[in-house]
Structures are given as structure tokens and as C-alpha cells.
Design an enzyme around this catalytic site. Structure first.
Site, PDB file in Angstrom:
ATOM      1  N   ARG A  52      -3.196   4.519  -2.490  1.00  0.00           N
ATOM      2  CA  ARG A  52      -3.005   3.222  -1.826  1.00  0.00           C
ATOM      3  C   ARG A  52      -2.803   2.081  -2.824  1.00  0.00           C
ATOM      4  O   ARG A  52      -2.028   1.155  -2.584  1.00  0.00           O
ATOM      5  CB  ARG A  52      -4.257   2.949  -0.992  1.00  0.00           C
ATOM      6  CG  ARG A  52      -4.503   1.511  -0.564  1.00  0.00           C
ATOM      7  CD  ARG A  52      -5.894   1.438   0.087  1.00  0.00           C
ATOM      8  NE  ARG A  52      -6.404   0.095   0.290  1.00  0.00           N
ATOM      9  CZ  ARG A  52      -6.367  -0.542   1.462  1.00  0.00           C
ATOM     10  NH1 ARG A  52      -5.786  -0.001   2.502  1.00  0.00           N
ATOM     11  NH2 ARG A  52      -6.899  -1.744   1.568  1.00  0.00           N
ATOM     12  N   GLU A  88       0.806  -3.739  11.629  1.00  0.00           N
ATOM     13  CA  GLU A  88       0.301  -2.379  11.414  1.00  0.00           C
ATOM     14  C   GLU A  88       1.151  -1.478  12.312  1.00  0.00           C
ATOM     15  O   GLU A  88       1.032  -1.514  13.534  1.00  0.00           O
ATOM     16  CB  GLU A  88      -1.180  -2.270  11.803  1.00  0.00           C
ATOM     17  CG  GLU A  88      -2.122  -3.102  10.939  1.00  0.00           C
ATOM     18  CD  GLU A  88      -2.442  -2.458   9.585  1.00  0.00           C
ATOM     19  OE1 GLU A  88      -2.023  -1.313   9.346  1.00  0.00           O
ATOM     20  OE2 GLU A  88      -3.105  -3.132   8.765  1.00  0.00           O
ATOM     21  N   SER A 134       0.469   0.178   7.665  1.00  0.00           N
ATOM     22  CA  SER A 134       0.236   1.149   8.731  1.00  0.00           C
ATOM     23  C   SER A 134      -1.219   1.619   8.640  1.00  0.00           C
ATOM     24  O   SER A 134      -1.790   1.622   7.560  1.00  0.00           O
ATOM     25  CB  SER A 134       1.217   2.316   8.625  1.00  0.00           C
ATOM     26  OG  SER A 134       0.772   3.279   7.695  1.00  0.00           O
ATOM     27  N   ASN A 142      -3.562  -5.687  -2.138  1.00  0.00           N
ATOM     28  CA  ASN A 142      -3.788  -6.572  -0.990  1.00  0.00           C
ATOM     29  C   ASN A 142      -5.222  -7.112  -0.933  1.00  0.00           C
ATOM     30  O   ASN A 142      -5.693  -7.538   0.114  1.00  0.00           O
ATOM     31  CB  ASN A 142      -3.451  -5.847   0.326  1.00  0.00           C
ATOM     32  CG  ASN A 142      -2.999  -6.822   1.401  1.00  0.00           C
ATOM     33  OD1 ASN A 142      -2.486  -7.903   1.090  1.00  0.00           O
ATOM     34  ND2 ASN A 142      -3.205  -6.461   2.658  1.00  0.00           N
ATOM     35  N   ARG A 143      -5.921  -7.070  -2.054  1.00  0.00           N
ATOM     36  CA  ARG A 143      -7.201  -7.768  -2.227  1.00  0.00           C
ATOM     37  C   ARG A 143      -7.164  -8.610  -3.495  1.00  0.00           C
ATOM     38  O   ARG A 143      -8.167  -9.176  -3.894  1.00  0.00           O
ATOM     39  CB  ARG A 143      -8.373  -6.773  -2.318  1.00  0.00           C
ATOM     40  CG  ARG A 143      -8.561  -5.868  -1.107  1.00  0.00           C
ATOM     41  CD  ARG A 143      -9.038  -6.636   0.125  1.00  0.00           C
ATOM     42  NE  ARG A 143      -9.246  -5.732   1.259  1.00  0.00           N
ATOM     43  CZ  ARG A 143      -8.297  -5.327   2.091  1.00  0.00           C
ATOM     44  NH1 ARG A 143      -7.057  -5.764   1.939  1.00  0.00           N
ATOM     45  NH2 ARG A 143      -8.579  -4.499   3.095  1.00  0.00           N
ATOM     46  N   TYR A 178     -11.265  -6.029  10.636  1.00  0.00           N
ATOM     47  CA  TYR A 178     -12.368  -6.130   9.691  1.00  0.00           C
ATOM     48  C   TYR A 178     -12.072  -7.318   8.788  1.00  0.00           C
ATOM     49  O   TYR A 178     -10.914  -7.669   8.579  1.00  0.00           O
ATOM     50  CB  TYR A 178     -12.421  -4.842   8.855  1.00  0.00           C
ATOM     51  CG  TYR A 178     -13.705  -4.592   8.115  1.00  0.00           C
ATOM     52  CD1 TYR A 178     -14.902  -4.398   8.806  1.00  0.00           C
ATOM     53  CD2 TYR A 178     -13.723  -4.520   6.720  1.00  0.00           C
ATOM     54  CE1 TYR A 178     -16.075  -4.126   8.126  1.00  0.00           C
ATOM     55  CE2 TYR A 178     -14.890  -4.242   6.029  1.00  0.00           C
ATOM     56  CZ  TYR A 178     -16.070  -4.050   6.735  1.00  0.00           C
ATOM     57  OH  TYR A 178     -17.220  -3.775   6.063  1.00  0.00           O
ATOM     58  N   ARG A 232       0.795   4.461   0.136  1.00  0.00           N
ATOM     59  CA  ARG A 232       0.781   5.643   1.002  1.00  0.00           C
ATOM     60  C   ARG A 232       1.329   5.364   2.400  1.00  0.00           C
ATOM     61  O   ARG A 232       1.530   6.281   3.181  1.00  0.00           O
ATOM     62  CB  ARG A 232      -0.635   6.176   1.127  1.00  0.00           C
ATOM     63  CG  ARG A 232      -1.612   5.217   1.806  1.00  0.00           C
ATOM     64  CD  ARG A 232      -3.016   5.734   1.627  1.00  0.00           C
ATOM     65  NE  ARG A 232      -4.031   4.859   2.189  1.00  0.00           N
ATOM     66  CZ  ARG A 232      -5.337   5.073   2.020  1.00  0.00           C
ATOM     67  NH1 ARG A 232      -5.737   6.100   1.314  1.00  0.00           N
ATOM     68  NH2 ARG A 232      -6.219   4.265   2.550  1.00  0.00           N
ATOM     69  N   GLU A 233       1.561   4.089   2.714  1.00  0.00           N
ATOM     70  CA  GLU A 233       1.972   3.736   4.067  1.00  0.00           C
ATOM     71  C   GLU A 233       3.492   3.870   4.190  1.00  0.00           C
ATOM     72  O   GLU A 233       4.232   2.919   4.404  1.00  0.00           O
ATOM     73  CB  GLU A 233       1.442   2.335   4.396  1.00  0.00           C
ATOM     74  CG  GLU A 233      -0.091   2.331   4.382  1.00  0.00           C
ATOM     75  CD  GLU A 233      -0.741   0.955   4.381  1.00  0.00           C
ATOM     76  OE1 GLU A 233      -0.042  -0.055   4.587  1.00  0.00           O
ATOM     77  OE2 GLU A 233      -1.968   0.880   4.176  1.00  0.00           O
ATOM     78  N   HIS A 254       0.871  -1.179   0.000  1.00  0.00           N
ATOM     79  CA  HIS A 254       0.000   0.000   0.000  1.00  0.00           C
ATOM     80  C   HIS A 254       0.905   1.224   0.000  1.00  0.00           C
ATOM     81  O   HIS A 254       1.576   1.519   0.991  1.00  0.00           O
ATOM     82  CB  HIS A 254      -0.908   0.006   1.234  1.00  0.00           C
ATOM     83  CG  HIS A 254      -2.016  -0.989   1.133  1.00  0.00           C
ATOM     84  ND1 HIS A 254      -2.567  -1.617   2.224  1.00  0.00           N
ATOM     85  CD2 HIS A 254      -2.687  -1.453   0.047  1.00  0.00           C
ATOM     86  CE1 HIS A 254      -3.538  -2.425   1.804  1.00  0.00           C
ATOM     87  NE2 HIS A 254      -3.627  -2.349   0.496  1.00  0.00           N
TER      88      HIS A 254
HETATM   89 ZN   LIG Z   1      -1.974  -1.358   4.193  1.00  0.00          ZN
END
Ligand SMILES: [Zn+2]
Ligand SMILES: *[C@@H]1O[C@H](CO)[C@@H](O)[C@H](O)[C@H]1NC(C)=O
Ligand SMILES: *[C@@H]1O[C@H](CO)[C@@H](O)[C@H](O)[C@H]1NC(C)=O
Ligand SMILES: *[C@@H]1O[C@H](CO)[C@@H](O)[C@H](O)[C@H]1NC(C)=O
Length: 429
Positions: free
Chosen positions: A237, A384, A309, A256-257, A362, A185-186, A183
Site C-alpha cells: 500500500r 472508494e 478502493s 495518504n498520511r 474512520y 494495491r488499489e 495506494h
Molecule cells: Zn486507499
């Protein structure tokens, strides 16, 4: 005069850069039950909100809301009986501040232990990281191999490092895989990967970890997204895939999906969503590259850590909420890692929490961590990383450069603990 003009040019560039976020407000939403989180999720596309963190009942979700929908968002939550508070009224002010601090750190340029091209004084961009990876491979040919694993959607090289005293030929050694920036932006997830490389290759302080374990370190798993988050849209992201909707009014797949595990069960089929899962399992080149790495070393990978994160959590699968047979062992190892981080963390950050992803956050499907489990990797986790905030007000995806070294250092404590745990377990077996 010239100086003055270029000063103005700099200024307008800085001001212009985060214009799209002007007036975007960040909300902290108190989640009381799963239906409330589902409800907020249902507002994602219609209100163009960006859900930064999901929360299980009792937790707080963080949601970025565009200026034009701030009132409507508050009204909807109020009508639904969901408690919330505005955390940041205008995120652009913090974006400008982050950029100012990063530029200041770049100008100072105080880092570079022993001539290294990388430091822990700020976040480095794609070019800088790739140059560093090339240098470290070139200067340590007996230990480090730079792998060019393929091309991203936009045609960038996807690169990772292999670190081994035995050229990956000693099949008895466990392999540990560390990944960051899937991701994009992390940003805070990048320094721990670079810190791991520095420690294993340059510092040599953790000799046993180099001698007895083979490492794969993949600092920028989503290079297109990362470059885009650096130059254009800070909170990007997904990857940068196009062609999913006429006119490309929305772009990008949540990598990540996109993995071939429960694909599509708990993700979005709408390209305008931040959790858009793509056209099918492994539709995206970046996800296929990660899968190839996991397949290639599958039988020897004992520990896989995917850095994300934020939230100070170590989580494991399955994303559906079902527990795998070794959940107890995974939980125990996660507690060891979390304890190691907590022992050196800054006092104002909370202790790490440990648990199944669906229970503490989630449900999610198609995630890398679960795909690792599917392949039989016994210890497969997401970290995270903490949200750090002090007087600058900068936190979550935004990074205070002064926190970079701490983030790297403390996360490495957890990774080391995990690596030694799987190594010792293997010896005992
Ligand atoms: Zn992430
Ligand atoms: C990355 O950083 C280098 C060195 O600071 C700079 O020259 C380059 O323009 C940056 N690249 C991007 C895309 O910002
Ligand atoms: C390497 O070792 C030096 C001296 O012990 C230390 O100051 C530095 O922080 C270390 N760097 C990393 C990346 O661990
Ligand atoms: C916190 O904020 C101040 C600026 O007010 C800064 O100088 C400091 O380095 C920041 N970061 C940390 C980790 O304390």
C-alpha cells in the site's frame, strides 16, 4: 522437452510469487462502536494484521491475518466480544486466480480501440501505462502535455498528463484534478483514470468537458509501490521508503498520511504500520509532488478526486470529523456524482454512500483530500470504488479483469457529473 521445461518454469514462478500470502485469512469484522475499531487497530502491529477497510459503528471492517496469527486473532476478538466471520480462508488461492485471469486477458489482447496501447480488459503495469501516456501526448500535441514531475524514492519518474484546448492559459477555466494509485494495491483505481484520458483525448464524446475545463490526470501517484505490488508483494500500500528502522525490517510510508494537514493526529508513528506517516509532513517525494501540483494550479482547481478502493463511497473531510463550512455543498455535489454512478452500476454492487470520512469510515490525518481543502479547493473528495465479486470470488483489492471496463465506465459517469457541476457553478457565479 524445452516446451515442457518452460511450462514448469512458468508454473513454479506463478506458484512462488504469492507464497508469502499462503494461509493468510481475510476476516469481516462487525464494528459496533468506535472502541472496537480502535481495538482492532491496536492489534495491527503486534499481530501483523493488515486492515483493508476501516468501518464506522454499524459497518464491517476487513482484516487480513497472517497464517500464524489466525487463531490468536480470533481468540482476541472473541474475548473482546467482537463479532466476525472468516471471509476467505486462504487468500493465496485468489491471488493465483487473479494472476491467471490477468495473464489470460493479456494473451487474448482484445482491446485497443483505434490502435490505442491501452484497453479496459485488464490492469496494465507501470511500463505499459507510461508508454501509453507518452504516445497519447505525442499524438495529440495540441491537447496533451506529459509532465515529468520528479523522481520517486527509488528514482522512478513520476508522470502526469495535462489536458487543455488552451494550453492552461485561459485562467477562467476551472481545473479538475484526478489521481489514482496513491495506494498502490488499489489496482481498480487505475482504469478510471485511463478511461478519463481516452474519453477526453481520443473519443471526443464529451466535447464540452474538454473545451470548458482543464484537466490534470495523475494515473500512478505511487510508482514504486505500484511496481512492487505488480512484481513482488500484491497488497503493498505504501511507498518504498527505507531507512526508518535499523535493518529495514519494515519499510514504506503511507503517502495518504504524509500530507501537511493535521499531520500525525490520526496515523501511526510505527514504520511497521500500514498507516505510518513518515518522519514529518511531506517527508516523502511522492507526496511533495502531489502537493506541488495542487499548489501550482491551486486558485483554479475546483474539483479534486483521489481514487481509492474499496467500499462504494464518496467521502469528504475533514479527516478529524469536523465539517468544513461548505460541507453541505460538498455533500450535495457528492450525491449527484454517486447517483450518476448508481444509475449504471452492476446490480449486485450496493449503491454508493456519501459522507464525511470520519463519520462513515474512520478518522485519518495527513490525507491528500484534506490538504486540497486546506489549499482552498472547494470540492475535494475520495472515491472508494466498489468491491466487485461474482463467481470467481475475487473482490476488494483483487480485480477480476472482466470488471475493469465496468469500473472505469461507471466511475467516469461520476467524475463527469462532478466536473459539469463545478463548471456550471462557476458560470452561475
Ligand atoms: Zn486507499
Ligand atoms: C509490463 O508489461 C510488459 C508488457 O506486457 C512486459 O513486457 C513487462 O515485463 C512488464 N513489466 C513488469 C515489471 O512486469
Ligand atoms: C470510445 O467510443 C467507442 C465508440 O463510441 C466506445 O465503444 C468506446 O468504449 C469508447 N471508449 C472509451 C474509453 O470511452
Ligand atoms: C464473473 O465470473 C465469470 C467466471 O465464472 C467470468 O466469466 C465473468 O466475466 C466474471 N465477471 C463479471 C463482471 O461478470
Amino acid at each position: 522437452m524445452l516446451l515442457f521445461l518452460s511450462f514448469l518454469a512458468c508454473l513454479s514462478f506463478t506458484v512462488g510469487k504469492h507464497e508469502i500470502y499462503d494461509g493468510h485469512a481475510l476476516f469481516e469484522v462487525q464494528i459496533q462502536n468506535a472502541e472496537q475499531m480502535d481495538y482492532i487497530n491496536s492489534l495491527e502491529v503486534p499481530l501483523q494484521i493488515d486492515i483493508w477497510t476501516y468501518a464506522a459503528p454499524g459497518g464491517q471492517a476487513a482484516v487480513l491475518v497472517p497464517k500464524n496469527n489466525v487463531e490468536r486473532f480470533q481468540y482476541q476478538l472473541f474475548s473482546y466480544g467482537i463479532q466476525f466471520r472468516m471471509d476467505v480462508e486462504n487468500i493465496k488461492i485468489l491471488l493465483d486466480e487473479e494472476e491467471r485471469l490477468m495473464n489470460e486477458a493479456r494473451r487474448k489482447g482484445t482491446n485497443k480501440n483505434g490502435g490505442s496501447k491501452i484497453g479496459f480488459d485488464r490492469i496494465y503495469n507501470l511500463t505499459e501505462v507510461y508508454t501509453y501516456l507518452e504516445d497519447i501526448a505525442e499524438n495529440n500535441p495540441d491537447l496533451v502535455t506529459l509532465v515529468n514531475a520528479g523522481k520517486s524514492f527509488e528514482g522512478r519518474d513520476v508522470k502526469y498528463l495535462k489536458i487543455s484546448t488552451t494550453n492552461f492559459e485561459d485562467k477562467r477555466k476551472p481545473v479538475v484534478v484526478l489521481q489514482s494509485l496513491l495506494h498502490s494495491r488499489e489496482w481498480v483505481t487505475l482504469p478510471p483514470s485511463l478511461y478519463a484520458i481516452e474519453n477526453l483525448v481520443v473519443n471526443g464524446t464529451d466535447r464540452d468537458l474538454v473545451d470548458e475545463i482543464d484537466w490534470i490526470i495523475f494515473p500512478i501517484a505511487n510508482p514504486d509501490g505500484y511496481e512492487y505490488s505488480q512484481t513482488e508483494v500484491r497488497f503493498w500500500r505504501k511507498n518504498r521508503a527505507t531507512g526508518y528502522i535499523p535493518g529495514d525490517i519494515c519499510t514504506g510510508v503511507d503517502l495518504n498520511r504524509n500530507f501537511d494537514i493535521f499531520w500525525g493526529d490520526y496515523s501511526s508513528n510505527n514504520v511497521c504500520s500500514e498507516t505510518f506517516h513518515g518522519s514529518g509532513p511531506f517527508s516523502e517525494p511522492e507526496a511533495r509532488i502531489v502537493a506541488d501540483i495542487l499548489h501550482e494550479y491551486n486558485s483554479r482547481i475546483e474539483l479534486f478526486i483521489d481514487l481509492h478502493s474499496t467500499g462504494s463511497m464518496i467521502i469528504y473531510g475533514w479527516g478529524t470529523g469536523d465539517l468544513p463550512p461548505n460541507a453541505f455543498l460538498m455533500h450535495a455535489a457528492a450525491i449527484k456524482m454517486a447517483t450518476a454512478i448508481d444509475a449504471v452500476k452492476v446490480s449486485w454492487n450496493p449503491n454508493y454512500r456519501v459522507g464525511n470520512v470520519a463519520l462513515i469510515m474512520y478518522k485519518a490525518s495527513g490525507v491528500t483530500m484534506d490538504y486540497g481543502m486546506k489549499l482552498g479547493i472547494p470540492y475535494s473528495y475520495v472515491y472508494e470504488l466498489p468491491r466487485h465479486r461474482n463467481s470467481t470470488g475475487i473482490d476488494r483489492f483483487l480485480v477480476d479483469p472482466a470488471f475493469v471496463h465496468q469500473a472505469a465506465f461507471e466511475t467516469w459517469e461520476g467524475i463527469k457529473e462532478g466536473a459539469r457541476y463545478v463548471r456550471d457553478k462557476l458560470i452561475l457565479n
